[in-house]
Design a protein around this motif. Structure first.
Motif, PDB file in Angstrom:
ATOM      1  N   ASN A   1     -72.325  21.756  21.644  1.00 58.58           N
ATOM      2  CA  ASN A   1     -71.963  20.832  20.559  1.00 58.58           C
ATOM      3  C   ASN A   1     -70.783  19.939  20.934  1.00 58.58           C
ATOM      4  OD1 ASN A   1     -72.224  19.767  17.914  1.00 58.58           O
ATOM      5  ND2 ASN A   1     -70.586  21.079  17.161  1.00 58.58           N
ATOM      6  N   ASN A   2     -70.760  19.480  22.182  1.00 58.98           N
ATOM      7  CA  ASN A   2     -69.609  18.679  22.612  1.00 58.98           C
ATOM      8  C   ASN A   2     -70.040  17.361  23.263  1.00 58.98           C
ATOM      9  OD1 ASN A   2     -70.664  19.785  24.929  1.00 58.98           O
ATOM     10  ND2 ASN A   2     -68.696  20.421  25.793  1.00 58.98           N
ATOM     11  N   LEU A   3     -71.033  16.718  22.679  1.00 60.41           N
ATOM     12  CA  LEU A   3     -71.471  15.422  23.196  1.00 60.41           C
ATOM     13  C   LEU A   3     -70.449  14.352  22.852  1.00 60.41           C
ATOM     14  CD1 LEU A   3     -75.283  15.456  22.319  1.00 60.41           C
ATOM     15  CD2 LEU A   3     -74.186  16.065  24.475  1.00 60.41           C
ATOM     16  N   SER A   4     -70.147  13.514  23.811  1.00 60.42           N
ATOM     17  CA  SER A   4     -69.222  12.410  23.589  1.00 60.42           C
ATOM     18  C   SER A   4     -69.966  11.225  22.969  1.00 60.42           C
ATOM     19  CB  SER A   4     -68.591  11.985  24.918  1.00 60.42           C
ATOM     20  OG  SER A   4     -69.588  11.470  25.791  1.00 60.42           O
ATOM     21  N   ILE A   5     -69.222  10.207  22.593  1.00 58.50           N
ATOM     22  CA  ILE A   5     -69.841   9.002  22.032  1.00 58.50           C
ATOM     23  C   ILE A   5     -70.780   8.366  23.050  1.00 58.50           C
ATOM     24  CG2 ILE A   5     -69.393   6.664  21.180  1.00 58.50           C
ATOM     25  CD1 ILE A   5     -66.802   7.687  19.970  1.00 58.50           C
ATOM     26  N   SER A   6     -70.354   8.330  24.308  1.00 55.83           N
ATOM     27  CA  SER A   6     -71.210   7.754  25.352  1.00 55.83           C
ATOM     28  C   SER A   6     -72.476   8.589  25.541  1.00 55.83           C
ATOM     29  CB  SER A   6     -70.441   7.637  26.672  1.00 55.83           C
ATOM     30  OG  SER A   6     -70.022   8.914  27.123  1.00 55.83           O
ATOM     31  N   ASN A   7     -72.364   9.911  25.412  1.00 60.25           N
ATOM     32  CA  ASN A   7     -73.538  10.782  25.480  1.00 60.25           C
ATOM     33  C   ASN A   7     -74.507  10.468  24.350  1.00 60.25           C
ATOM     34  OD1 ASN A   7     -71.594  13.727  26.459  1.00 60.25           O
ATOM     35  ND2 ASN A   7     -72.461  12.085  27.690  1.00 60.25           N
ATOM     36  N   ASN A   8     -73.967  10.293  23.137  1.00 61.10           N
ATOM     37  CA  ASN A   8     -74.810   9.971  21.984  1.00 61.10           C
ATOM     38  C   ASN A   8     -75.515   8.633  22.159  1.00 61.10           C
ATOM     39  OD1 ASN A   8     -74.180  12.313  20.555  1.00 61.10           O
ATOM     40  ND2 ASN A   8     -72.417  11.404  19.545  1.00 61.10           N
ATOM     41  N   ILE A   9     -74.789   7.654  22.682  1.00 63.52           N
ATOM     42  CA  ILE A   9     -75.377   6.337  22.924  1.00 63.52           C
ATOM     43  C   ILE A   9     -76.495   6.441  23.956  1.00 63.52           C
ATOM     44  CG2 ILE A   9     -74.935   4.028  23.862  1.00 63.52           C
ATOM     45  CD1 ILE A   9     -72.120   4.211  22.654  1.00 63.52           C
ATOM     46  N   CYS A  10     -76.261   7.240  24.992  1.00 62.34           N
ATOM     47  CA  CYS A  10     -77.270   7.443  26.043  1.00 62.34           C
ATOM     48  C   CYS A  10     -78.551   8.044  25.454  1.00 62.34           C
ATOM     49  CB  CYS A  10     -76.713   8.347  27.130  1.00 62.34           C
ATOM     50  SG  CYS A  10     -77.892   8.749  28.441  1.00 62.34           S
ATOM     51  N   LEU A  11     -78.409   9.084  24.630  1.00 65.61           N
ATOM     52  CA  LEU A  11     -79.580   9.715  24.011  1.00 65.61           C
ATOM     53  C   LEU A  11     -80.298   8.748  23.079  1.00 65.61           C
ATOM     54  CD1 LEU A  11     -78.333  13.328  23.181  1.00 65.61           C
ATOM     55  CD2 LEU A  11     -80.126  12.695  24.795  1.00 65.61           C
ATOM     56  N   ALA A  12     -79.517   7.987  22.306  1.00 69.59           N
ATOM     57  CA  ALA A  12     -80.107   7.052  21.344  1.00 69.59           C
ATOM     58  C   ALA A  12     -80.890   5.945  22.053  1.00 69.59           C
ATOM     59  CB  ALA A  12     -79.017   6.448  20.467  1.00 69.59           C
ATOM     60  N   LEU A  13     -80.285   5.343  23.064  1.00 68.91           N
ATOM     61  CA  LEU A  13     -80.942   4.237  23.766  1.00 68.91           C
ATOM     62  C   LEU A  13     -82.147   4.722  24.575  1.00 68.91           C
ATOM     63  CD1 LEU A  13     -77.879   2.144  25.024  1.00 68.91           C
ATOM     64  CD2 LEU A  13     -79.373   1.686  23.075  1.00 68.91           C
TER      65      LEU A  13
ATOM     66  N   LEU B   1     -78.094  16.391  28.729  1.00 68.67           N
ATOM     67  CA  LEU B   1     -77.358  16.202  27.477  1.00 68.67           C
ATOM     68  C   LEU B   1     -77.981  16.991  26.328  1.00 68.67           C
ATOM     69  CD1 LEU B   1     -76.496  12.376  27.588  1.00 68.67           C
ATOM     70  CD2 LEU B   1     -75.035  14.328  28.161  1.00 68.67           C
ATOM     71  N   VAL B   2     -79.293  17.140  26.361  1.00 72.97           N
ATOM     72  CA  VAL B   2     -79.966  17.933  25.326  1.00 72.97           C
ATOM     73  C   VAL B   2     -79.453  19.372  25.368  1.00 72.97           C
ATOM     74  CG1 VAL B   2     -82.174  18.921  24.604  1.00 72.97           C
ATOM     75  CG2 VAL B   2     -82.038  16.509  25.220  1.00 72.97           C
TER      76      VAL B   2
ATOM     77  N   PHE C   1     -71.148  17.680  10.435  1.00 75.89           N
ATOM     78  CA  PHE C   1     -71.688  16.319  10.545  1.00 75.89           C
ATOM     79  C   PHE C   1     -71.869  15.919  12.015  1.00 75.89           C
ATOM     80  CE2 PHE C   1     -69.606  16.218   6.315  1.00 75.89           C
ATOM     81  CZ  PHE C   1     -70.737  15.969   5.562  1.00 75.89           C
ATOM     82  N   THR C   2     -70.953  16.351  12.855  1.00 71.93           N
ATOM     83  CA  THR C   2     -71.112  16.115  14.294  1.00 71.93           C
ATOM     84  C   THR C   2     -72.362  16.811  14.803  1.00 71.93           C
ATOM     85  OG1 THR C   2     -68.724  15.947  14.608  1.00 71.93           O
ATOM     86  CG2 THR C   2     -70.055  16.412  16.566  1.00 71.93           C
ATOM     87  N   ASN C   3     -72.562  18.028  14.329  1.00 74.19           N
ATOM     88  CA  ASN C   3     -73.721  18.804  14.744  1.00 74.19           C
ATOM     89  C   ASN C   3     -75.022  18.150  14.293  1.00 74.19           C
ATOM     90  OD1 ASN C   3     -74.529  21.407  16.013  1.00 74.19           O
ATOM     91  ND2 ASN C   3     -75.496  21.731  14.043  1.00 74.19           N
ATOM     92  N   LEU C   4     -75.027  17.614  13.066  1.00 76.57           N
ATOM     93  CA  LEU C   4     -76.215  16.933  12.558  1.00 76.57           C
ATOM     94  C   LEU C   4     -76.531  15.698  13.391  1.00 76.57           C
ATOM     95  CD1 LEU C   4     -75.841  17.185   8.667  1.00 76.57           C
ATOM     96  CD2 LEU C   4     -77.616  18.205  10.087  1.00 76.57           C
TER      97      LEU C   4
ATOM     98  N   ILE D   1     -80.908  14.359  19.546  1.00 73.62           N
ATOM     99  CA  ILE D   1     -81.672  15.215  20.455  1.00 73.62           C
ATOM    100  C   ILE D   1     -83.132  15.274  20.018  1.00 73.62           C
ATOM    101  CG2 ILE D   1     -82.015  17.625  21.162  1.00 73.62           C
ATOM    102  CD1 ILE D   1     -78.915  17.849  21.208  1.00 73.62           C
ATOM    103  N   SER D   2     -83.365  15.435  18.714  1.00 76.90           N
ATOM    104  CA  SER D   2     -84.737  15.465  18.191  1.00 76.90           C
ATOM    105  C   SER D   2     -85.449  14.145  18.457  1.00 76.90           C
ATOM    106  CB  SER D   2     -84.720  15.759  16.684  1.00 76.90           C
ATOM    107  OG  SER D   2     -84.166  17.026  16.413  1.00 76.90           O
ATOM    108  N   PHE D   3     -84.723  13.047  18.306  1.00 74.60           N
ATOM    109  CA  PHE D   3     -85.282  11.715  18.556  1.00 74.60           C
ATOM    110  C   PHE D   3     -85.703  11.578  20.014  1.00 74.60           C
ATOM    111  CE2 PHE D   3     -84.155   7.016  19.239  1.00 74.60           C
ATOM    112  CZ  PHE D   3     -85.438   6.600  18.948  1.00 74.60           C
TER     113      PHE D   3
END
Length: 244
Positions: A214-226, A206-207, A137-140, A146-148
């Motif tokens: 496969n070790n993105l942090s929550i802040s990394n995920n937020i950065c990619l999303a925003l 980050l990509v 699920f983390t990987n998904l 990343i795809s976004f």
């Protein structure tokens, strides 16, 4: 919204009818299995992420090239005048393309994680459901974000250039030279500053980090999303302003 989803699912089906994506996945799987078969010759400790890195060597470029190809081809084939002047709005068309790319990313991400886990399970003979589905699920989540991000960036370049080749070359060049440029800049900066931290973990970096480790942090995920959201909104503005 239903029509957008139908178009995105149809797009995914069409892409999986092409040899390109199947051959790319086959190469990634074959490459990873080859590493697995050769590991007994070079014994070293392995964990559940050992084989993840190898598949990522190939899937990284799949995720980069697909978004560059899927939208820009409409302009190269001159079919953009048809799809962007039909009954659906330009926003719906772009959104359907984005959803199809995210779905493909999730499919590739699932294959990536399951294969890595399966090879580790076979190596250590530890057949448990937890080992087989480790971190899936983390990987998904990583692949989705990343795809976004990559799709949104590709859309901007595609909508500016209206060229498939220019979009693919631009994306590959940006991600290929990013690490070198980042390294040159960081040499001249204090690693403890916020600027150095941002450069070290910029969205392009980050990509690669997510695809390989496969070790993105929550802040990394937020950065990619925003960042992905901002780029996607910019791409919508561009395509709405441009004359097809």
């Amino acid at each position: 919204m239903n029509s957008t989803l139908r178009i995105s699912i149809l797009e995914v089906k069409q892409l999986f009818k092409r040899y390109g994506i199947w051959s790319s996945l086959f190469i990634a799987v074959l490459y990873t299995i080859t590493i697995y078969l050769k590991r007994p010759m070079y014994p070293s400790p392995s964990d559940l992420d050992t084989y993840y890195n190898y598949f990522g060597d190939i899937s990284y470029y799949i995720i980069l090239i697909l978004p560059s190809f899927i939208m820009s081809r409409e302009f190269s084939l001159k079919t953009s005048r048809i799809i962007f002047t039909g009954s659906l709005s330009r926003i719906n068309i772009v959104l359907s393309k984005l959803l199809s790319l995210i779905l493909i990313g999730c499919i590739v991400g699932t294959i990536h994680r399951l294969l890595a886990n399966l090879l580790w399970v076979l190596e250590h003979n530890k057949f448990t459901l937890n080992n087989l589905t480790h971190d899936i699920f983390t990987n998904l989540t990583n692949y989705l974000l990343i795809s976004f991000f990559v799709s949104s960036l590709s859309f901007i370049i595609g909508f500016i250039t209206f060229s498939q080749i220019a979009t693919i070359v631009s994306i590959i060049s940006m991600f290929s030279f990013e690490s070198m440029i980042r390294g040159i800049i960081l040499i001249k900066l204090d690693y403890t500053t916020k600027l150095a931290l941002w450069i070290k973990e910029n969205p392009l970096a980050l990509v690669y980090k997510g695809m390989q480790y496969n070790n993105l942090s929550i802040s990394n995920n937020i950065c990619l999303a925003l960042t992905g959201l901002v780029l996607f909104l910019i791409s919508l503005i561009i395509i709405n302003k441009r004359e097809i």
